[in-house]
Motif scaffolding. Structure first.
Motif, mmCIF file in Angstrom:
data_model
loop_
_atom_site.group_PDB
_atom_site.id
_atom_site.type_symbol
_atom_site.label_atom_id
_atom_site.label_comp_id
_atom_site.label_asym_id
_atom_site.label_seq_id
_atom_site.Cartn_x
_atom_site.Cartn_y
_atom_site.Cartn_z
ATOM 1 N N LEU A 163 41.222 45.367 37.088
ATOM 2 C CA LEU A 163 39.770 45.336 37.346
ATOM 3 C C LEU A 163 39.450 45.865 38.741
ATOM 4 N N ARG A 164 40.267 45.501 39.729
ATOM 5 C CA ARG A 164 40.072 45.989 41.100
ATOM 6 C C ARG A 164 40.144 47.521 41.136
ATOM 7 N N GLY A 165 41.119 48.066 40.423
ATOM 8 C CA GLY A 165 41.268 49.518 40.357
ATOM 9 C C GLY A 165 40.056 50.188 39.737
ATOM 10 N N ARG A 200 37.732 52.805 41.821
ATOM 11 C CA ARG A 200 37.561 54.171 41.318
ATOM 12 C C ARG A 200 36.111 54.478 40.983
ATOM 13 N N GLY A 201 35.281 53.438 40.864
ATOM 14 C CA GLY A 201 33.887 53.642 40.525
ATOM 15 C C GLY A 201 33.612 53.562 39.035
ATOM 16 N N PRO A 229 28.560 48.861 41.427
ATOM 17 C CA PRO A 229 27.877 47.636 41.838
ATOM 18 C C PRO A 229 26.759 47.280 40.855
ATOM 19 N N GLY A 230 26.760 46.030 40.435
ATOM 20 C CA GLY A 230 25.764 45.553 39.493
ATOM 21 C C GLY A 230 26.218 45.596 38.042
ATOM 22 N N VAL A 234 29.936 43.238 39.301
ATOM 23 C CA VAL A 234 30.486 43.872 40.491
ATOM 24 C C VAL A 234 29.517 43.625 41.619
ATOM 25 N N ARG A 235 30.031 43.132 42.725
ATOM 26 C CA ARG A 235 29.206 42.773 43.870
ATOM 27 C C ARG A 235 28.708 44.036 44.580
#
Length: 153
Positions: free
Chosen positions: A94-96, A100-101, A105-106, A149-150
């Motif tokens: 999930l971090r990856g 990577r986009g 965010p949101g 996503v923060r």
């Protein structure tokens, strides 16, 4: 081969030899998990402690490695075993995606139930992955809405 009771002082050595043979012949290929202690104990008709001693001997030889939450895994030259806990693997994935986009965010993250299905893990393992990302301030949880996503900044 008929199953029979193994007897003698060096029973765990005999079991280690049989498992070693299975590893070298490819019956247990590199990266595969060995059967559990309980299964091996039933197969060889010995106490689990005897099986544990045999497995320890193979680990000392470097043929297998014990990986938390995965069991005993067969090693091979150049083979790298991922020793991370399952929740760490999920969090890393999930971090990856966030870095990577792929998840902006949101964006809403998969639910706990979806992660359980995707990774074949328990709900508690999925929660641990989310908790790890929340501590890193990468995601935020909104009660009754889900995890997102923060926003950066």
């Amino acid at each position: 081969m008929p199953k029979r009771w193994l007897t003698g002082w060096r029973v765990h050595g005999q079991i280690a030899e049989r498992l070693r043979e299975r590893i070298t012949t490819g019956a247990y290929p590199a990266g595969s998990a060995l059967p559990s202690e309980a299964v091996l104990s039933a197969e060889f008709r010995v106490a689990r402690n005897t099986v544990r001693r045999a497995l320890h001997a193979l680990e000392v030889e470097g043929l297998i490695v014990t990986v938390p939450a995965k069991g005993r895994i067969v090693r091979a030259d150049g083979y790298v075993v991922d020793s991370a806990y399952r929740y760490e693997v999920i969090a890393r994935d999930l971090r990856g995606r966030i870095e990577r986009g792929d998840l902006a965010p949101g964006d809403v993250l998969p639910s706990e139930a979806e992660l359980c299905w995707l990774y074949d893990v328990s709900r508690n393992t999925a929660r641990q992955a989310f908790t790890m990302l929340e501590r890193e301030k990468l995601i935020v949880s909104r009660h009754g809405k889900g995890r997102f996503v923060r926003p950066q900044g």
